[in-house]
Design an enzyme around this catalytic site. Structure first.
Site: not given
Ligand code: ATP
Ligand code: MG
Length: 267
Positions: A7, A10, A42, A161, A219
């Protein structure tokens, strides 16, 4: 030969290096792995909504999806990002095919629970695994945009996710979340560290304690649901770490591995 659902967040898609895509192609060409990519989008969706002057909000990390937001999300995910990923895999010497969940009814969806607040946010009801197997047998790496469709033809925005977890469950695939953080952070005094392993119970507690917030909430929920589907392994790793994916596939400990508490005892 093992299926692996990768996965690509974004949050990190634009920052992924050529070497990341090379690793995906190398995994497939080794004959040991059959990769499937599911991508998010995102930040690009937020940017286009802003350009269109459409306001949007999040509830527990899920984007409230009106008809206008759905159209915008679909444009970005199935148009822009999906084709970018396909192009980069091709540049790395791979054969990739981009699909949204609408194509071939790949991701059959229904409204997610709580949809009264969330609008056109869906959850996956069934997956056309036959289509994925057919493509993979022909040497293609499927690249999936997380837009689902129901029996009436209504499209839904599906958290990427959750889509990745459902695809991994259907294929009994290893699941690898590639994001913009090196794993799950926990606070320790003034500093923070990355958990090497986390159990479902620990993670539920960390959500309750607001240590895990925002996009990390869906996630880890998706990670836990994938383990409930009995996928072999679930990990969250950083896409900016050049060799993390290959290292993980060689059995090295990278990122945060998520496990079911008591799984070894209860089978
Ligand atoms: N305990 C934590 N540890 C790590 N990251 C965290 C935590 N709590 C919140 N986050 C946030 O979660 C974000 C990752 O999720 P996010 O949905 O933004 O990214 P992604 O799933 O990779 O991208 P997309 O949703 O666009 O597919 C991190 O960048 C961070 O800001
Ligand atoms: Mg995400």
């Amino acid at each position: 030969m093992q299926y692996i659902v990768i996965k690509c967040g974004g949050s990190v898609c634009d920052a992924l290096s050529d070497s990341f895509f090379q690793q995906v192609v190398d995994l497939q060409q080794s004959g040991l792995w059959r990769p499937v990519i599911v991508h998010g989008g995102g930040p690009s969706i937020s940017a286009l909504l802003k350009a269109f002057n459409i306001t949007s909000s999040f509830v527990n990390g899920l984007r409230v999806t009106t008809r206008e937001v759905l159209d915008t999300a679909e444009m970005v995910l199935s148009g822009k990002i999906n084709k970018q990923v396909v192009r980069r895999l091709k540049q790395a010497g791979g054969k990739a095919i981009g699909l949204s969940g609408v194509d071939g009814d790949l991701l059959g969806a229904e409204p997610v629970s709580g949809h009264e607040k969330l609008g056109f946010v869906g959850q996956i009801k069934q997956i056309n695994t036959h289509l994925l197997h057919t493509l993979m047998e022909q040497g293609y790496i499927p690249v999936i945009s997380p837009i689902g469709v129901d029996q009436d033809g209504q499209h839904y925005n599906i958290n990427a996710d959750m889509a990745a977890a459902a695809v991994a469950g259907a294929l009994q695939a290893t699941l690898c979340f590639v994001s913009d953080i090196p794993g799950i952070y926990v606070e320790e005094g003034e500093s923070r560290r990355v958990l090497k392993t986390a159990t479902n119970r620990q993670l539920e507690q960390l959500i309750d304690d607001h240590v895990i917030t925002g996009g990390m909430v869906p996630k880890v929920k998706a990670a836990i649901s994938a383990l409930a589907y009995q996928v072999p392994e679930v990990v969250i790793l950083c896409g900016k770490d050049e060799q993390a994916l290959a290292a993980f596939c060689q059995g090295e400990a990278v990122g945060t591995k998520i496990v079911m508490e008591g799984a070894a005892i209860h089978g």
